[in-house]
Design an enzyme around this catalytic site. Structure first.
Site, PDB file in Angstrom:
ATOM      1  N   GLN A   1      40.366  -8.454  -9.278  1.00 16.66           N
ATOM      2  CA  GLN A   1      39.593  -8.796 -10.217  1.00 16.66           C
ATOM      3  C   GLN A   1      40.154  -8.403 -11.704  1.00 16.66           C
ATOM      4  O   GLN A   1      39.807  -9.217 -12.721  1.00 16.66           O
ATOM      5  CB  GLN A   1      38.141  -7.741 -10.037  1.00 16.66           C
ATOM      6  CG  GLN A   1      38.052  -6.613 -10.194  1.00 16.66           C
ATOM      7  CD  GLN A   1      36.876  -5.874  -9.372  1.00 16.66           C
ATOM      8  OE1 GLN A   1      35.815  -5.853  -9.882  1.00 16.66           O
ATOM      9  NE2 GLN A   1      37.153  -5.268  -8.224  1.00 16.66           N
ATOM     10  N   ARG A   2      40.798  -7.304 -11.599  1.00 18.23           N
ATOM     11  CA  ARG A   2      41.246  -6.836 -13.132  1.00 18.23           C
ATOM     12  C   ARG A   2      42.665  -7.414 -13.589  1.00 18.23           C
ATOM     13  O   ARG A   2      42.946  -7.248 -14.758  1.00 18.23           O
ATOM     14  CB  ARG A   2      41.387  -5.248 -13.338  1.00 18.23           C
ATOM     15  CG  ARG A   2      42.446  -4.551 -12.372  1.00 18.23           C
ATOM     16  CD  ARG A   2      42.280  -3.001 -12.438  1.00 18.23           C
ATOM     17  NE  ARG A   2      43.439  -2.536 -12.343  1.00 18.23           N
ATOM     18  CZ  ARG A   2      43.686  -1.288 -12.073  1.00 18.23           C
ATOM     19  NH1 ARG A   2      42.746  -0.464 -12.111  1.00 18.23           N
ATOM     20  NH2 ARG A   2      44.988  -0.743 -11.823  1.00 18.23           N
TER      21      ARG A   2
ATOM     22  N   GLY B   1      44.149   2.557 -16.011  1.00 21.79           N
ATOM     23  CA  GLY B   1      44.096   1.201 -15.284  1.00 21.79           C
ATOM     24  C   GLY B   1      44.350   0.090 -16.152  1.00 21.79           C
ATOM     25  O   GLY B   1      43.608   0.108 -17.298  1.00 21.79           O
TER      26      GLY B   1
ATOM     27  N   TYR C   1      41.992  -4.675  -7.154  1.00 21.85           N
ATOM     28  CA  TYR C   1      42.772  -5.100  -8.351  1.00 21.85           C
ATOM     29  C   TYR C   1      42.722  -6.558  -8.662  1.00 21.85           C
ATOM     30  O   TYR C   1      42.921  -6.996  -9.805  1.00 21.85           O
ATOM     31  CB  TYR C   1      44.466  -4.944  -7.642  1.00 21.85           C
ATOM     32  CG  TYR C   1      44.875  -3.429  -7.948  1.00 21.85           C
ATOM     33  CD1 TYR C   1      43.793  -2.556  -8.515  1.00 21.85           C
ATOM     34  CD2 TYR C   1      45.947  -2.857  -7.621  1.00 21.85           C
ATOM     35  CE1 TYR C   1      43.960  -0.965  -8.812  1.00 21.85           C
ATOM     36  CE2 TYR C   1      46.248  -1.595  -7.833  1.00 21.85           C
ATOM     37  CZ  TYR C   1      45.521  -0.830  -8.179  1.00 21.85           C
ATOM     38  OH  TYR C   1      45.735   0.684  -8.507  1.00 21.85           O
TER      39      TYR C   1
ATOM     40  N   MET D   1      34.303  -3.328  -8.922  1.00 18.00           N
ATOM     41  CA  MET D   1      34.377  -2.067  -9.496  1.00 18.00           C
ATOM     42  C   MET D   1      33.566  -1.326 -10.350  1.00 18.00           C
ATOM     43  O   MET D   1      32.299  -2.329 -10.682  1.00 18.00           O
ATOM     44  CB  MET D   1      35.747  -2.144 -10.535  1.00 18.00           C
ATOM     45  CG  MET D   1      37.227  -2.251  -9.611  1.00 18.00           C
ATOM     46  SD  MET D   1      38.520  -2.245 -10.552  1.00 18.00           S
ATOM     47  CE  MET D   1      39.899  -2.128  -9.527  1.00 18.00           C
TER      48      MET D   1
ATOM     49  N   THR E   1      39.414  -1.266 -21.594  1.00 18.13           N
ATOM     50  CA  THR E   1      38.876  -0.525 -19.877  1.00 18.13           C
ATOM     51  C   THR E   1      37.989  -1.776 -19.476  1.00 18.13           C
ATOM     52  O   THR E   1      37.194  -2.258 -20.206  1.00 18.13           O
ATOM     53  CB  THR E   1      38.177   0.643 -20.179  1.00 18.13           C
ATOM     54  OG1 THR E   1      37.546   1.001 -19.054  1.00 18.13           O
ATOM     55  CG2 THR E   1      37.062   0.735 -21.188  1.00 18.13           C
ATOM     56  N   VAL E   2      38.274  -2.198 -18.275  1.00 20.87           N
ATOM     57  CA  VAL E   2      37.384  -2.882 -17.443  1.00 20.87           C
ATOM     58  C   VAL E   2      36.096  -2.276 -17.407  1.00 20.87           C
ATOM     59  O   VAL E   2      35.240  -3.126 -16.975  1.00 20.87           O
ATOM     60  CB  VAL E   2      37.889  -3.354 -16.155  1.00 20.87           C
ATOM     61  CG1 VAL E   2      39.222  -4.120 -16.400  1.00 20.87           C
ATOM     62  CG2 VAL E   2      38.150  -2.310 -15.337  1.00 20.87           C
ATOM     63  N   ASP E   3      36.043  -1.102 -17.429  1.00 23.21           N
ATOM     64  CA  ASP E   3      34.817  -0.394 -17.226  1.00 23.21           C
ATOM     65  C   ASP E   3      33.719  -0.440 -18.249  1.00 23.21           C
ATOM     66  O   ASP E   3      32.531  -0.118 -18.043  1.00 23.21           O
ATOM     67  CB  ASP E   3      34.606   0.926 -17.013  1.00 23.21           C
ATOM     68  CG  ASP E   3      35.685   1.307 -15.815  1.00 23.21           C
ATOM     69  OD1 ASP E   3      35.693   0.545 -14.841  1.00 23.21           O
ATOM     70  OD2 ASP E   3      36.439   2.429 -15.613  1.00 23.21           O
TER      71      ASP E   3
END
Lengths: 419, 419
Positions: A299-300, A13, A297, A190, A142-144
Site C-alpha cells: 500500500q505504501r 517508514g 508494504y 495500516m 507520513t502515510v499515517d
C-alpha cells in the site's frame, strides 16, 4: 559569505512519494548557486550524518534526480532512529556538529513524520545549545497522516488512493463470486493509532456505485456482536460485504485484536495479522465463506497508482523547504494549507517545528459515522481531493522504470563513530 | 433459417479481464444480425441457465458494453458449479434444453477455466446425447494459467503484472528500511497447484535492477534449512530480501505449509495464510525483522494495472469464440498461439474442447532454477511479453470508472427449478 553545503535525509517508514520530496529539495537546491554548495544526502537517515556516511547527490544526473519524482521508497535509505535528548546523549550532538563542520553543512533537511520532526527540532536547536549555526527544516512525510497543523501529509494521499482502488476492485470481485462462494472480503490496512487509511476504504462506495463496506477503526473498540450484525445485514441486502480493518483495532479489553495468543502445533507464539482474525470471526459467527488480504508494504510502495495531488504536494514540500532555508528560516516545516475542498485549492504554509514534534493528529470524531463502521460526508469531503489525479511512472518491458541512484559516498574526513 | 439467440456466462474465479472477453463476445455477436438474435447472459454462470435467470444484454448501451473492457470481475456474476455427468444428473441436462428451447438459444459461450471447460464440453454434447442442436464454445479464462494447448490464459498476464510490479515496489521499500528495521518482506500469491503466479514475482529482478528474490513454488517441497540459508545469503549480500510464496507450497510431509495446526487462545483452529508462517520461520531461524503481505483478491481484481497484452488477448478470445460459432464450430475453444517471443507475436488458434477439459498444464521443469528458488531465462522469456503494456481504465474523482450493468432479467417462461 561562502555557500554552505546542504544535508538531506529520509526517516521512518518510506512512502510512494518521499522521493518526490527529495527531488523537490535537490532540484531546488541545485538552482541556488552561490547560496547552497554541495547537496549531500545521509545514507539511512540521521545515521548517515552520525557515521559520516554521506552521499554526494551531485554525482547523479539531472535525469536521475528527476526520476526520483516517480520512484517509490527512500532512494538514500531510511532509518528508525530517534535522537535522545541533549542531556541523555550529548555525544551524538557533538558528533553531528563535528560532521557538519567537517563538510561545511549549514542546511539540514529532514524528511519524515512525527518522530523525525523531533530529531529535526533537536538539530535546529544546535545553534542555541551548542553554538553551531545551522538551519534545520523538516519536510513532512507520513502515510499515517498524523502530523499536526498541515492539512494532510505527503504519502497519505497515495496510500488512500491505493486502498480506495483496491477496496473497489476486491468488492467487485467478491460481488461476482457471492452467489455460490465467497461472500465477505476482509482487507487489512495500516494505521496503528489513527484510522485515516482505513477511512479511505470508504471512498470505494459512492452514490453512483454503492458498495457495502464495514470499516473497523482503531478509534472504535471492536464490538463482536455489533460487527457481525452489520456484516449479516449487508450480506442479506447486497449478497456480499467488504471489511476494511485497521491493523490497530483493539478489543474492548484494550488489547490489539491481532494479538490473539495464537500458537502453532508446537505451542510457539505465531504473529499473524488482524485480517485473518476478523475473517475467522465472520466464519465462526455467521458461517460465511470469506477471503482476506493484507496490503502491508504494497500500500505504501504503490507508486504505480500514486495520487497526482499527493505527488505534487510531496514535491512542493521539498521545494518549499529549500526556499524557507534560503530566506533564513530555521526550525520550521512547510505545510499544506487547504483553501477550499470544492474545487480543491491549497497553498504552502509554514509551521514552527516546536508545535509539530511529538504531536499526533487524530481523526476528528465527526469523520466516523454514528454506528462506528463508516465514514461521514465530512470525511469524504476531506479525503476526496487527496486521491485525485493519476501520475503514472514511465514503463519499460511491462514494469515501472524506477530509478536507482549511484549513491556515491563522500570521502570521510573523521574517525569512525559507533552509534 | 431464423437467427438463434446466444447465451454467454462467466464461471469460476473472476479476473481483471474476464469482462473484456464478455465485451468481445457481445460486441462481435451484436454485429451478426440475421445470424445471432438476442444475446443473453446467465446470471451467475451456468446457474443462470439452470434457473432460467437470464439477463438481456441488449438492455445495456453500446458504451456500457464497451466499458466492460476496462472493468474487472464478472459483470454478470460467476459461480463455482460443475455439471455432473449425464448419467449422474440427467435432470440438469434436460432442464438446460428446456431453457434453451424456451429462449431459442442455439449458441452457448462459456467463459472459464478447466472445470468450466468440462461443463462447456458436456453442453456441447447435447446434440449427440439428447438431440438438442447447440454450438458450445469455451472462452478461456484463468489466473492459474493452467489450461492446456493455449500458450497462456487470459487473466494470467494481468495477475503476473500485478505481482511483478508489487514485488518490485515492496522490494524497493524493504531495501530502504533494511539498515535499522525490516530486512525480509514476504508476499503470498495465488497458485494452489502450479507456480505460474509466483514465478511472475521473479520478473521484478532484472539485469538493470537486480533484486534478491526467493520464490517458493508449489512444485518444490519446502526445505526449511535450504530456504533459510538462501535468505541469509541474500541478506548478507544485499542487506535485505524479498520472498514470493505461492499459497500452495507444501512441506516435505506433503501437507500445505499454511496448515500449521494453528490454534487461538481458546484452542480454536485458525485459518491463516502461508505468508505469516514463512515470516515466522524467518524470525525463528534467522532472527530478522520482517513484514508480510497477502495479495489475495487484490491481485486478480487489479484492473488498474492490467497488462495490455492480456486485455487484448481476453477480448480477442471472446471475439474469436463468436466467429467460430458463426462458422459452424462446436465443442472448441479459441487459443493463443505464440509465434515468437522476441518480438512477441501471437495469433488466434483453435482447440478441441475434449482435449482441454480436465487437463491441467503444469509449469515446465526448466522454468525453475536449479536451486528451486528462482526462475530461469526460459521462464523469463515466456513471461515477459505477457505483462507488457499498460491499459489504464478511465478515472473519475480519483477512482477507476468501472461499469455496473443494468442486468435486466428476461421474463421467465418456465416453472422454477431447484439446483
Amino acid at each position: 559569505m561562502a555557500a554552505k553545503n546542504a544535508f538531506y535525509a529520509q526517516s521512518g517508514g518510506v512512502t510512494a512519494v518521499i522521493n518526490a520530496s527529495a527531488a523537490g529539495v535537490i532540484e531546488t537546491a541545485r538552482q541556488q548557486k552561490g547560496k547552497i554548495g554541495k547537496i549531500y544526502a545521509g545514507r539511512n537517515g540521521i545515521i548517515g550524518a552520525l557515521t559520516e556516511d554521506l552521499i554526494d547527490t551531485g554525482k547523479d544526473s539531472i535525469a536521475a534526480i528527476r526520476a526520483l519524482r516517480h520512484t517509490p521508497s527512500g532512494a538514500f535509505g531510511s532509518c528508525r532512529y530517534k535522537l535522545k535528548s541533549l542531556e541523555q546523549n550529548r555525544r551524538e550532538y557533538e558528533r553531528l556538529i563535528e560532521v557538519f563542520k567537517a563538510h561545511n553543512i549549514g542546511y539540514f533537511f529532514y524528511n519524515g513524520g512525527g518522530d523525525s520532526a523531533d530529531t529535526c527540532l533537536k538539530v535546529s536547536q544546535l545553534a542555541d545549545t551548542l553554538g553551531y549555526p545551522i538551519q534545520a527544516i523538516h519536510v513532512p512525510k507520513t502515510v499515517d497522516n498524523d502530523l499536526p497543523i498541515t492539512d494532510c501529509c505527503p504519502g497519505f494521499g497515495s496510500v488512500a488512493k491505493y486502498i480506495a482502488v483496491s477496496t473497489l476492485e476486491a468488492s467487485f470481485d467478491v460481488a461476482s463470486m457471492s452467489k455460490t462462494s465467497t461472500k465477505v472480503f476482509v482487507l487489512e490496512v495500516m494505521g496503528r493509532h489513527a484510522g485515516w487509511i482505513a477511512a479511505a476504504g470508504g471512498l470505494a462506495s459512492s452514490k453512483d456505485c454503492e458498495i457495502p463496506i464495514v470499516i473497523l477503526f482503531p478509534e472504535i473498540p471492536f464490538d463482536r456482536s455489533k460487527f457481525l450484525a452489520k456484516v449479516d445485514d449487508f450480506v442479506k441486502k447486497f449478497g456480499y460485504c467488504s471489511v476494511v480493518v485497521s491493523e490497530g483495532v483493539k478489543g474492548e479489553d484494550g488489547k490489539f485484536l491481532s494479538d490473539q495468543g495464537v500458537r502453532d502445533a508446537f505451542g510457539h507464539a505465531q504473529l499473524g495479522g488482524v485480517a485473518p482474525v476478523v475473517a475467522n470471526i465472520v466464519r465462526d459467527g455467521l458461517g460465511l465463506k470469506y477471503h482476506w488480504g493484507v496490503a502491508d508494504y504494497l500500500q505504501r510502495a504503490a507508486r504505480h497508482i500514486a495520487s497526482k495531488t499527493d505527488v505534487e504536494q510531496a514535491y512542493a514540500m521539498g521545494k518549499a523547504a529549500v526556499e524557507f532555508a534560503i530566506k533564513g528560516h530555521n526550525s520550521v516545516m512547510p505545510t499544506i494549507e487547504r483553501l477550499s475542498s470544492k474545487p480543491y485549492r491549497w497553498k504552502v504554509g509554514m509551521a514552527q517545528l516546536s508545535k509539530v514534534a511529538n504531536v499526533e493528529k487524530m481523526m476528528p470524531k465527526n469523520f466516523i459515522s454514528k454506528d462506528g463502521f463508516g465514514i461521514t460526508d465530512k470525511c469524504r469531503e476531506y479525503l476526496a481531493p487527496l486521491i485525485k489525479g493519476e501520475d503514472y511512472p514511465p514503463y519499460k518491458d511491462g514494469l515501472p522504470n524506477y530509478v536507482r541512484l549511484k549513491n556515491v559516498a563522500v570521502a570521510k574526513k573523521l574517525s569512525d563513530f559507533t552509534i
